[in-house]
Scaffold this motif. Structure first.
Motif, PDB file in Angstrom:
ATOM      1  N   UNK A  37       0.807  -1.186   0.000  1.00 59.70           N
ATOM      2  CA  UNK A  37       0.000   0.000   0.000  1.00 59.70           C
ATOM      3  C   UNK A  37       0.854   1.254   0.000  1.00 59.70           C
ATOM      4  N   UNK A  38       2.112   1.055  -0.080  1.00 61.27           N
ATOM      5  CA  UNK A  38       2.953   2.199   0.132  1.00 61.27           C
ATOM      6  C   UNK A  38       3.954   2.304  -0.992  1.00 61.27           C
ATOM      7  N   UNK A  39       4.156   3.510  -1.504  1.00 59.05           N
ATOM      8  CA  UNK A  39       5.101   3.683  -2.580  1.00 59.05           C
ATOM      9  C   UNK A  39       6.518   3.517  -2.089  1.00 59.05           C
ATOM     10  N   UNK A  40       7.316   2.744  -2.844  1.00 55.91           N
ATOM     11  CA  UNK A  40       8.686   2.543  -2.411  1.00 55.91           C
ATOM     12  C   UNK A  40       9.654   2.948  -3.507  1.00 55.91           C
ATOM     13  N   UNK A  41       9.151   3.517  -4.547  1.00 58.20           N
ATOM     14  CA  UNK A  41      10.053   3.847  -5.618  1.00 58.20           C
ATOM     15  C   UNK A  41      10.131   5.339  -5.844  1.00 58.20           C
ATOM     16  N   UNK A  42      11.141   5.721  -6.541  1.00 56.76           N
ATOM     17  CA  UNK A  42      11.299   7.129  -6.854  1.00 56.76           C
ATOM     18  C   UNK A  42      11.739   7.206  -8.296  1.00 56.76           C
TER      19      UNK A  42
ATOM     20  N   UNK B 163       3.970  16.478   6.707  1.00 58.47           N
ATOM     21  CA  UNK B 163       4.624  15.158   6.697  1.00 58.47           C
ATOM     22  C   UNK B 163       4.273  14.426   5.407  1.00 58.47           C
ATOM     23  N   UNK B 164       5.310  13.907   4.738  1.00 57.49           N
ATOM     24  CA  UNK B 164       5.118  13.029   3.580  1.00 57.49           C
ATOM     25  C   UNK B 164       6.107  11.873   3.720  1.00 57.49           C
ATOM     26  N   UNK B 165       5.968  10.857   2.861  1.00 54.94           N
ATOM     27  CA  UNK B 165       6.912   9.747   2.908  1.00 54.94           C
ATOM     28  C   UNK B 165       8.298  10.192   2.440  1.00 54.94           C
ATOM     29  N   UNK B 166       9.293   9.460   2.869  1.00 57.53           N
ATOM     30  CA  UNK B 166      10.681   9.850   2.608  1.00 57.53           C
ATOM     31  C   UNK B 166      10.949  10.094   1.129  1.00 57.53           C
ATOM     32  N   UNK B 167      10.463   9.178   0.280  1.00 58.69           N
ATOM     33  CA  UNK B 167      10.731   9.308  -1.158  1.00 58.69           C
ATOM     34  C   UNK B 167       9.948  10.436  -1.810  1.00 58.69           C
ATOM     35  N   UNK B 168       9.029  11.028  -1.073  1.00 58.49           N
ATOM     36  CA  UNK B 168       8.180  12.065  -1.650  1.00 58.49           C
ATOM     37  C   UNK B 168       8.641  13.487  -1.305  1.00 58.49           C
TER      38      UNK B 168
ATOM     39  N   UNK C 299      11.178  15.391  -1.960  1.00 54.56           N
ATOM     40  CA  UNK C 299      11.709  16.296  -2.987  1.00 54.56           C
ATOM     41  C   UNK C 299      10.603  16.900  -3.843  1.00 54.56           C
ATOM     42  N   UNK C 300       9.661  16.072  -4.291  1.00 51.10           N
ATOM     43  CA  UNK C 300       8.654  16.661  -5.180  1.00 51.10           C
ATOM     44  C   UNK C 300       7.555  17.394  -4.412  1.00 51.10           C
ATOM     45  N   UNK C 301       7.376  17.074  -3.142  1.00 49.08           N
ATOM     46  CA  UNK C 301       6.420  17.903  -2.389  1.00 49.08           C
ATOM     47  C   UNK C 301       7.028  19.270  -2.071  1.00 49.08           C
ATOM     48  N   UNK C 302       8.332  19.351  -2.024  1.00 53.40           N
ATOM     49  CA  UNK C 302       8.947  20.676  -1.879  1.00 53.40           C
ATOM     50  C   UNK C 302       8.663  21.521  -3.119  1.00 53.40           C
TER      51      UNK C 302
END
Length: 409
Positions: A1-6, A44-49, A51-54
């Motif tokens: 259920x969780x994105x793990x890729x970038x 708060x966002x997931x670690x891989x997210x 950069x693009x949420x910035x």
């Protein structure tokens, strides 16, 4: 259920600017007057997210320059939002990502605010109906939806045809499918295919689960049959099996689409789930449908509440959803975003959106009992698959399971 890729698609700033141009006027969910909005907001966002949420927040600050936003990673990922916020809501982020199955419990415990009437109207207008239903609890909306997640079938086109993958029996008669029966997210929906409900048809009825019957037994029987199916492989690492060529198909979600494309290359194939035979009937194999959303912390200081809700609304509008899609493969729920040429020409996105339809998936319930459900469903399913639960015990085990997940917390 969780994105793990970038996905590395070049400069996120360039992408953001391109999407801004492509989208034209932003969605109505960002119409709040910028002159009246100011404050300090932690996101708060997931670690891989991060950069693009910035990048998305930079876009937000062009319209709302008086809101200071700090983007940081969630302590333990969005999948654990309820736990992380619950430790100390006053110290948690003002806006955070959360899967829809945690919204009911968080709302009942007073961790999150319902949306304002105006925001509710905008979310209903802009997004597909299933996503709206996914963030609605007891007739109030508690999250801003931005992505839908349903698993689908990925396969190697050099070993299987589009016709082969329409039926589980045909597929597994011609090639090996690798999957994980220890994961209830993968296989609990067999009960839906068998004709049962989880917390009723609306997913909100405490006594609405009805698996302690022949339909439930049929579901467990199907699972047990897969143990002796030589072309069904139990593994916790399906991608390695695809990469090695030991498997030609798997079931997975949008968070792994990019990885599977990389593994299969020109032989990448994707389709909705096949049909399966349960209880002597050919039925559609179903999946869970999850809705990813952002929620606003009810413990945010009053002076920052408006800034927090304005940010949550902006980072889930059409423009932001398309940036997230480009960067991570998460499927947007904004109606016009789904119809954009970028999404419409993506076969994987189309397969996932097909799986998101009611005839192919069931919206994840938001009951606070879902924590108990996850704890008890995994051993029930895996025990049936491995044979540690005997067929003669199915009826009793199903009754125990049904009773346990139907108790008030």
């Amino acid at each position: 259920m969780k994105l793990i890729k970038k996905i590395a698609l070049g400069s996120s700033a360039v992408i953001a600017m391109t999407l801004l141009a492509a989208c034209g006027k932003s969605s109505s969910s960002s119409d709040t007057s910028s002159k009246k909005v100011s404050g300090d907001v932690k996101l708060w966002v997931d670690t891989t997210q991060v950069s693009y949420y910035k990048t998305i927040v930079k876009n937000f600050n062009k319209k709302y320059p008086d809101v200071n936003v700090k983007v940081t990673q969630s302590p333990n990922g969005s999948a654990n939002a309820k736990t992380d916020v619950g430790k100390d809501p006053a110290k948690a982020a003002d806006v955070f990502e959360v899967p829809n199955d945690q919204l009911g419990s968080m709302a009942d415990q007073g961790y999150i605010n319902p949306l304002s009437p105006d925001a509710t109207k905008t979310v209903k207008s802009d997004n597909v109906a299933t996503s709206v239903k996914g963030v609605t609890w007891k007739n109030q909306m508690y999250g801003y939806p931005f992505a839908e997640q349903a698993q689908t079938l990925y396969y190697n086109k050099s070993k299987l045809s589009a016709e082969d993958v329409k039926s589980w029996d045909t597929l597994t008669s011609k090639a090996t499918l690798a999957t994980d029966f220890t994961n209830a997210y993968n296989f609990y929906p067999i009960f839906f295919s068998a004709g049962t409900n989880l917390y009723g048809k609306n997913g909100e009825t405490l006594k609405g689960t009805n698996v302690a019957n022949q339909k439930g037994i049929n579901a467990l029987t199907w699972l047990a049959q897969q143990k002796s199916n030589k072309n069904v492989m139990q593994t916790s690492n399906t991608l390695n099996q695809l990469k090695s060529g030991n498997a030609a198909a798997t079931i997975d979600g949008p968070w792994n689409t990019a990885n599977i494309k990389k593994i299969l290359g020109k032989n990448f194939g994707v389709a909705k789930y096949p049909t399966i035979k349960v209880g002597g009937k050919n039925v559609q194999m179903k999946a869970f449908l999850g809705i990813e959303a952002f929620a606003v912390n009810s413990h945010t200081p009053t002076k920052d509440q408006k800034a927090a809700s304005t940010l949550a609304q902006f980072i889930t509008n059409k423009q932001s959803q398309l940036i997230v899609y480009k960067q991570s493969g998460q499927i947007p729920v904004d109606k016009s975003a789904q119809k954009s040429s970028t999404v419409a020409n993506d076969k994987a996105a189309q397969a996932i959106m097909t799986m998101a339809k009611p005839e192919n998936s069931v919206l994840m319930p938001k009951m606070s009992q879902m924590a108990t459900f996850w704890n008890l469903s995994a051993p029930l399913l895996n025990g049936s698959y491995t044979g540690s639960i005997k067929a003669s015990d199915y009826s009793a085990k199903l009754k125990t399971f049904q009773d346990a997940i139907s108790k008030k917390n």
